[in-house]
Design an enzyme around this catalytic site. Structure first.
Site, PDB file in Angstrom:
ATOM      1  N   ASP A 173      76.267  55.459  50.908  1.00  0.00           N
ATOM      2  CA  ASP A 173      77.182  56.536  50.889  1.00  0.00           C
ATOM      3  C   ASP A 173      76.312  57.671  51.580  1.00  0.00           C
ATOM      4  O   ASP A 173      75.795  57.530  52.767  1.00  0.00           O
ATOM      5  CB  ASP A 173      77.690  56.801  49.489  1.00  0.00           C
ATOM      6  CG  ASP A 173      78.660  57.730  49.615  1.00  0.00           C
ATOM      7  OD1 ASP A 173      79.790  57.875  50.167  1.00  0.00           O
ATOM      8  OD2 ASP A 173      78.547  59.065  49.209  1.00  0.00           O
ATOM      9  N   TYR A 285      77.136  68.802  51.006  1.00  0.00           N
ATOM     10  CA  TYR A 285      78.311  68.716  51.971  1.00  0.00           C
ATOM     11  C   TYR A 285      78.585  70.153  52.642  1.00  0.00           C
ATOM     12  O   TYR A 285      79.332  70.070  53.585  1.00  0.00           O
ATOM     13  CB  TYR A 285      79.534  68.177  51.217  1.00  0.00           C
ATOM     14  CG  TYR A 285      79.647  66.727  50.904  1.00  0.00           C
ATOM     15  CD1 TYR A 285      79.941  65.755  51.735  1.00  0.00           C
ATOM     16  CD2 TYR A 285      79.067  66.423  49.745  1.00  0.00           C
ATOM     17  CE1 TYR A 285      79.921  64.350  51.321  1.00  0.00           C
ATOM     18  CE2 TYR A 285      78.968  65.002  49.256  1.00  0.00           C
ATOM     19  CZ  TYR A 285      79.197  64.057  50.198  1.00  0.00           C
ATOM     20  OH  TYR A 285      79.276  62.677  49.493  1.00  0.00           O
ATOM     21  N   HIS A 340      83.774  50.474  47.623  1.00  0.00           N
ATOM     22  CA  HIS A 340      82.729  51.412  48.209  1.00  0.00           C
ATOM     23  C   HIS A 340      81.370  51.405  47.404  1.00  0.00           C
ATOM     24  O   HIS A 340      80.431  51.627  47.970  1.00  0.00           O
ATOM     25  CB  HIS A 340      83.301  52.947  48.147  1.00  0.00           C
ATOM     26  CG  HIS A 340      82.360  54.053  48.320  1.00  0.00           C
ATOM     27  ND1 HIS A 340      82.101  54.166  49.810  1.00  0.00           N
ATOM     28  CD2 HIS A 340      81.732  54.989  47.775  1.00  0.00           C
ATOM     29  CE1 HIS A 340      81.318  55.244  49.961  1.00  0.00           C
ATOM     30  NE2 HIS A 340      81.229  55.583  48.792  1.00  0.00           N
TER      31      HIS A 340
END
Length: 367
Positions: A173, A285, A340
């Site tokens: 990820d 982020y 995921h």
């Protein structure tokens, strides 16, 4: 900026570049607003249904026993001279063996690699890191301290502080994003690259702008641009969002996966319920749109990309496109029933695939 000796771009080109930049940032902040409105509506719905529960969240004071399981390795710390930050990691396997460095994703921490710490310690010095801002690693307060160049330099400095000049680099990820970038910027430090459920960064940035479905799935990238509100939304209903990410039918580990135990969930709740524990991870982020796209793209070491086809956040089509950026042996394996959270979902299969890749000749060229 034009290269020395080259002509300046004509006015029309400068206008076009400026217009594209304006449209890009308009998209970023418009979608940020949309995501914020959706989150606000969900909050109001929760308040209307269970007002007493909505604002209840518990700080877990004592870690669950699984976080101190000696079979996972030893808890260690290293302070980086240049940044001054102290990093926490768990290490398994004898010192002096080849290094395998594991980089987790969001919202995770070193514990997401528990199955790999046990598996690969027989032949490697396996180090599962808490990235900058996560867990017991220091968390600078300003979002500027989480730019991609800082995160890349962290890995380089940690490698050197551990006494190594190269490693097998593994990322999942967001940790996969960092692993790709380290491999691009410091290829001499990565003997083999293994990435789980994250495409080459250039594929990601190009694909997301052309495919609205992926733009929607990546909505949290835009939502996280807001100050404080994303952190608050994670705490609602005692971290219901965090629990759902790993356990819900939509985003959690697949039906045939190795489901998280109640103690595993408590490990995540213990880490992220601490005061301020979410700001560092979300800050990763908050600077990303000013750092992409990349100037350099190619990956020159053997690369393994593993992908859970039932990933709720990343479309599988990006996995195959990634092949064009790897100028060496590239192996892609897509697991049809996996989510995921692949290395936790299907640990036995993932570990077997990694072993096979590690034992292949490193001199093989891309097929």
């Amino acid at each position: 900026m034009a290269r020395p000796g080259s002509a300046c771009p004509p006015p029309a080109r400068r206008v076009m570049v400026a217009a594209r930049a304006l449209l890009f940032w308009a998209l970023v902040y418009s979608y940020c607003g949309v995501c914020a409105c959706i989150a606000g509506l969900r909050l109001l719905w929760s308040i209307g249904r269970r007002p007493g529960e909505t604002f209840r969240w518990v700080v877990r004071e004592n870690p669950p026993a699984c976080l101190n399981d000696p079979s996972l390795g030893t808890h260690c710390y290293v302070r980086i001279k240049d940044s001054g930050l102290r990093f926490h990691y768990v290490a398994a396997g004898e010192r002096g063996k080849p290094l395998m460095l594991l980089l987790h994703g969001f919202p995770e921490f070193w514990y997401s690699w528990r199955h790999q710490l046990r598996e690969f310690k027989s032949e490697y010095r396996v180090v599962a890191l808490d990235l900058r801002g996560y867990g017991e690693t220091d968390a600078p307060s300003h979002k500027e301290n989480y730019k991609l160049d800082c995160l890349i330099t962290d890995i380089k400095d940690i490698l050197e502080s551990l006494g190594y000049n190269k490693c097998v680099l593994v990322g999942h990820d967001w940790g996969g994003m960092i692993a790709w970038l380290v491999a691009i910027c410091y290829p001499e430090m990565v003997t083999k690259l293994i990435v789980v459920n994250f495409p080459h960064p250039s594929v990601f940035t190009e694909y997301i702008l052309r495919h609205p479905s992926q733009l929607i799935k990546s909505g949290y990238y835009f939502f996280f641009q807001m100050p404080w509100f994303p952190e608050f939304m994670f705490t609602v209903n005692d971290f219901k969002v965090l629990k759902s990410l790993f356990t819900s039918q939509a985003t959690g580990i697949g039906r045939k996966g190795c489901r998280l135990t109640a103690e595993d969930i408590e490990a995540y709740l213990y880490i992220f319920s601490q005061p301020g524990a979410l700001t560092g991870p979300i800050n990763h982020y908050r600077s990303i749109f000013s750092c992409l796209p990349l100037q350099h793209h190619e990956v020159i070491m053997p690369t393994l990309l593993l992908w859970g086809e039932r990933d709720a956040f990343m479309e599988v089509e990006m996995a195959e496109i990634t092949r064009i950026y790897v100028k060496n042996h590239f192996r892609l394996t897509i697991l049809s029933e996996a989510s995921h959270w692949l290395q936790q979902d299907q640990p036995d299969i993932v570990n077997k695939l990694i072993w096979t890749f590690l034992k292949e000749e490193t001199t093989r060229k891309r097929e």
